[in-house]
Design an enzyme around this catalytic site. Structure first.
Site, PDB file in Angstrom:
ATOM      1  CG  ASP A 108      -0.255  -0.065   2.538  1.00 49.99           C
ATOM      2  OD1 ASP A 108       0.726  -0.833   2.648  1.00 49.99           O
ATOM      3  OD2 ASP A 108      -0.662   0.644   3.474  1.00 49.99           O
ATOM      4  CD  GLU A 163       4.026   0.853   7.102  1.00 50.07           C
ATOM      5  OE1 GLU A 163       4.823   1.181   7.995  1.00 50.07           O
ATOM      6  OE2 GLU A 163       3.707   1.630   6.169  1.00 50.07           O
TER       7      GLU A 163
END
EC number: 3.5.1.18
Length: 375
Positions: free
Chosen positions: A68, A133
């Site tokens: 991400d 994250e």
């Protein structure tokens, strides 16, 4: 520029994986890993995609990272669209180039080269990848770690590909991180008219001496591995917006980045004692984002230092500065945890970029680490 590391990085950047959405990045990585004999276990939770992959058995070295990215901001301010990777003057531009799709590509290509040269490697090589994250991190690495611990999965060493470097690849290696503790504090008063203060109780006035004393505290002096604990007020809110109303409440949010000299319970106790000292009426809520962790010199740190010295001819600094990373969750498994990744000068910024040659160098470093620990 034809290079498997650069090509894979570009393929990942083209997938706009805004946290916690993976946008097909993991499917690409899984395909490459399965092609060289990795067993892949998808471990999705809610809207987050994760996978745990392994090859071989025995002493285990895992590479960890996230697919991400943070939002690109104003796309018009980029020199090229943020999800269309472009190389200019040797720099690869695109959201996630440095944080951390370049590292993911370097890890996978390093694994491909390692397996080709060591098809019967003696240890186990693994990957722990998440799409959560950058945002809440509630359903990412922490959930995978909990699942692995529940079944007593072995993890001896873990290299996290966070962008640790400052000027050149490998000049800084993170062998630990500070803990992070946030306090959400509400001081209660009595709302009233500013012309009649005797009929009200101003929580801002009440809290001011407490806050002055709080910001003056020297929490510790740090130690050989950690800087001194710091406390920063992040948000203060009070009032209705009107100039003739005494507020009824004051909200204060402050964060501690703490060393191994303190525990979160020690910090909480000191804050609560200070609140009682100033005789404040309050409600408090704490959020522990992560405990501090440290990996001392040992096989993993030595292997990482060796790889950096071999390919970049510099001796890396071992630091614990900066924010938190998913290493804080992985350390719970008892693994040695180290972070090594590209230069972090442009992460989360407009025109995020990384030196393309650095990614090629990083892949060689990762491969050398594999060779030292699980060949």
């Amino acid at each position: 520029m034809s290079c498997p590391v650069i090509e894979l990085t570009q393929q990942l950047i083209r997938r706009p994986s805004l946290s916690p959405y993976d946008a097909g990045c993991q499917a690409l990585l899984i395909e490459r890993l399965q092609a060289i004999g990795f067993t892949v276990e998808r471990m999705d939770f809610a809207d987050t995609q994760n996978f745990w992959a392994w090859r071989g058995q025995g002493e285990t070295l895992a590479f960890a990272g996230h697919t991400d990215v943070v939002p690109p901001g104003d796309a018009d301010r980029w020199i090229n669209p943020p999800f269309e990777p472009t190389i200019r003057d040797g720099m690869l531009f695109g959201r996630g180039a440095a944080d951390m799709k370049g590292s993911l590509a370097a890890m996978v290509v390093a694994a491909e080269r390692f397996v080709a040269q060591h098809p019967n490697h003696t240890g186990r090589l693994a990957f722990l990848i998440t799409s959560d994250e950058e945002a809440s991190a509630h359903n990412g690495t922490v959930k995978v770690v909990e699942a692995l611990m529940a079944r007593n999965e072995r993890l001896d060493y873990c290299l996290v590909g966070e962008p640790s470097s400052i000027e050149v690849v490998g000049d800084v290696v993170k062998n630990g991180r500070r803990g992070s503790l946030t306090c959400n504090l509400t001081i209660h008063g009595v709302q009233g008219h500013v012309a009649y203060p005797h009929l009200a109780d101003n929580p801002v006035h009440r809290a001011a001496p407490f806050l002055n004393e709080l910001v003056a505290i020297e929490w510790d002096q740090g130690n050989e591995f950690f800087p001194a604990t710091s406390m920063q007020i992040a948000n203060i809110q009070a009032g209705t917006g009107s100039n003739n109303v005494i507020p009824g409440e004051l909200f204060v949010q402050f964060n501690f980045r703490f060393s191994t000299e303190l525990t979160d319970e020690m910090i909480k106790a000191q804050v609560l004692a200070l609140l009682e000292k100033h005789q404040l009426r309050y409600t408090v809520d704490w959020w522990l984002s992560g405990q501090p962790f440290l990996t001392a010199r040992g096989k993993l740190v030595d292997a990482v230092v060796n790889a950096v010295e071999h390919y970049n001819e510099i001796k890396p600094q071992l630091l614990t500065t900066g924010g938190t990373s998913d290493g804080r969750f992985i350390a719970r498994m008892g693994a040695q945890v180290v972070e090594l990744g590209p230069v972090n000068a442009t992460i989360h910024k407009i025109n995020e970029c990384v030196n393309a040659a650095d990614l090629q160098l990083l892949a060689r470093m990762y491969q050398r680490i594999m060779e030292q620990l699980v060949a």
